[in-house]
Motif scaffolding. Structure first.
Motif, mmCIF file in Angstrom:
data_model
loop_
_atom_site.group_PDB
_atom_site.id
_atom_site.type_symbol
_atom_site.label_atom_id
_atom_site.label_comp_id
_atom_site.label_asym_id
_atom_site.label_seq_id
_atom_site.Cartn_x
_atom_site.Cartn_y
_atom_site.Cartn_z
ATOM 1 N N UNK A 69 4.680 12.109 -8.191
ATOM 2 C CA UNK A 69 5.330 11.693 -6.821
ATOM 3 C C UNK A 69 4.853 12.642 -5.753
ATOM 4 N N UNK A 70 4.620 13.992 -6.198
ATOM 5 C CA UNK A 70 4.219 15.091 -5.266
ATOM 6 C C UNK A 70 2.821 14.909 -4.763
ATOM 7 N N UNK A 71 1.935 14.569 -5.848
ATOM 8 C CA UNK A 71 0.516 14.538 -5.724
ATOM 9 C C UNK A 71 0.256 13.218 -4.714
ATOM 10 N N UNK A 72 0.808 12.074 -5.129
ATOM 11 C CA UNK A 72 0.975 10.784 -4.507
ATOM 12 C C UNK A 72 1.155 10.987 -2.959
ATOM 13 N N UNK A 73 2.278 11.693 -2.578
ATOM 14 C CA UNK A 73 2.758 12.243 -1.435
ATOM 15 C C UNK A 73 1.470 12.763 -0.355
ATOM 16 N N UNK A 74 1.118 13.771 -1.189
ATOM 17 C CA UNK A 74 0.056 14.684 -0.940
ATOM 18 C C UNK A 74 -1.224 13.901 -0.441
ATOM 19 N N UNK A 75 -1.732 12.886 -1.265
ATOM 20 C CA UNK A 75 -2.779 12.156 -0.991
ATOM 21 C C UNK A 75 -2.672 11.231 0.227
ATOM 22 N N UNK A 76 -1.437 10.632 0.142
ATOM 23 C CA UNK A 76 -1.345 9.484 1.180
ATOM 24 C C UNK A 76 -1.099 10.278 2.394
ATOM 25 N N UNK A 77 -0.297 11.192 2.566
ATOM 26 C CA UNK A 77 -0.218 12.034 3.898
ATOM 27 C C UNK A 77 -1.472 12.674 4.372
ATOM 28 N N UNK A 78 -2.192 13.096 3.676
ATOM 29 C CA UNK A 78 -3.490 13.708 4.143
ATOM 30 C C UNK A 78 -4.457 12.414 4.586
ATOM 31 N N UNK A 79 -4.633 11.742 3.961
ATOM 32 C CA UNK A 79 -5.301 10.225 4.370
ATOM 33 C C UNK A 79 -4.611 9.736 5.487
ATOM 34 N N UNK A 80 -3.568 9.770 5.741
ATOM 35 C CA UNK A 80 -3.042 8.824 6.900
ATOM 36 C C UNK A 80 -3.132 9.994 8.134
ATOM 37 N N UNK A 81 -3.276 11.163 8.031
ATOM 38 C CA UNK A 81 -3.262 12.110 9.137
ATOM 39 C C UNK A 81 -4.767 12.233 9.533
ATOM 40 N N UNK A 82 -5.684 12.001 8.424
ATOM 41 C CA UNK A 82 -6.946 12.075 8.661
ATOM 42 C C UNK A 82 -7.596 10.801 9.414
#
Length: 219
Positions: free
Chosen positions: A203-216
């Motif tokens: 859950x933590x890794x998915x949140x990281x990837x999705x959050x970084x992607x959205x921010x980018x």
């Protein structure tokens, strides 16, 4: 008149080694490679089990059941042996991630493989090995260079992952800070999970990837 000096005869071409000699050389080479592998395995056992407290080439040789001199035949000193361990564990944490990132697919497909890979907890032996190697890296420049090179390779995996995202969006994404951030977070999660296996890393890794992607991709 003095007689002319005769020209020297060319040295005879050595005959090819007989098949038996080649086979013996091959067996010797294989035995040497096996001894070297056994020494690395023994070094790993000492580092993971007792850390740096008893780590020496003499103790590694004793655990391996060979002479101390034979250990130094394969490794010049303790640092050479530690660097060999650094390289030996690459296949257990970096190479699988490289495969996950570099296999064909879209950013979403590759990111999914990365999430799955990061959700596999680092075994206790590998975790202790990393801790011992970090300690030696702080006290030995040659070990530090070797460990740093491995972590650069590790971070490069995540940078390449976000390079795919950038390529899909016409170069609008800078992959370096995103990849570095994900690599740092993954290292932190691995450290936490080594202490508490109940941590929900997926859950933590998915949140990281999705959050970084959205921010980018945010306008």
């Amino acid at each position: 008149m003095p007689e002319p000096t005769p020209e020297p005869m060319p040295a005879p071409t050595p005959a090819p080694a007989p098949a038996a000699a080649r086979a013996a050389a091959s067996r010797t080479s294989a035995k040497g490679a096996q001894t070297r592998a056994n020494l690395i395995a023994a070094a790993r056992t000492l580092l993971a089990g007792e850390g740096f407290a008893r780590f020496s080439t003499r103790n590694v040789a004793a655990l391996c059941g060979i002479s101390h001199g034979m250990c130094h035949y394969h490794f010049q000193d303790r640092t050479d042996l530690i660097v060999a361990v650094v390289e030996d564990i690459r296949g257990e944490w970096i190479t699988p991630m490289e495969r996950a990132v570099d296999a064909p697919g879209s950013f979403a497909e590759r990111a999914e493989r990365v999430v799955v890979r990061l959700n596999r907890p680092e075994g206790p032996d590998l975790s202790r090995l990393h801790s011992a190697l970090h300690w030696f890296a702080l006290n030995d420049d040659r070990v530090r260079v070797a460990v740093d090179a491995e972590y650069q390779r590790w971070r490069a995996c995540f940078v390449r992952l976000f390079q795919v995202l950038s390529d899909e969006h016409g170069g609008a994404v800078d992959p370096a800070p995103l990849g570095t951030a994900l690599a740092a977070a993954a290292d932190g999660l691995a450290a936490i999970q080594s202490l508490d296996s109940a941590v929900e890393t997926e859950a933590a890794v998915r949140a990281l990837v999705s959050g970084l992607t959205a921010a980018a991709l945010r306008p």
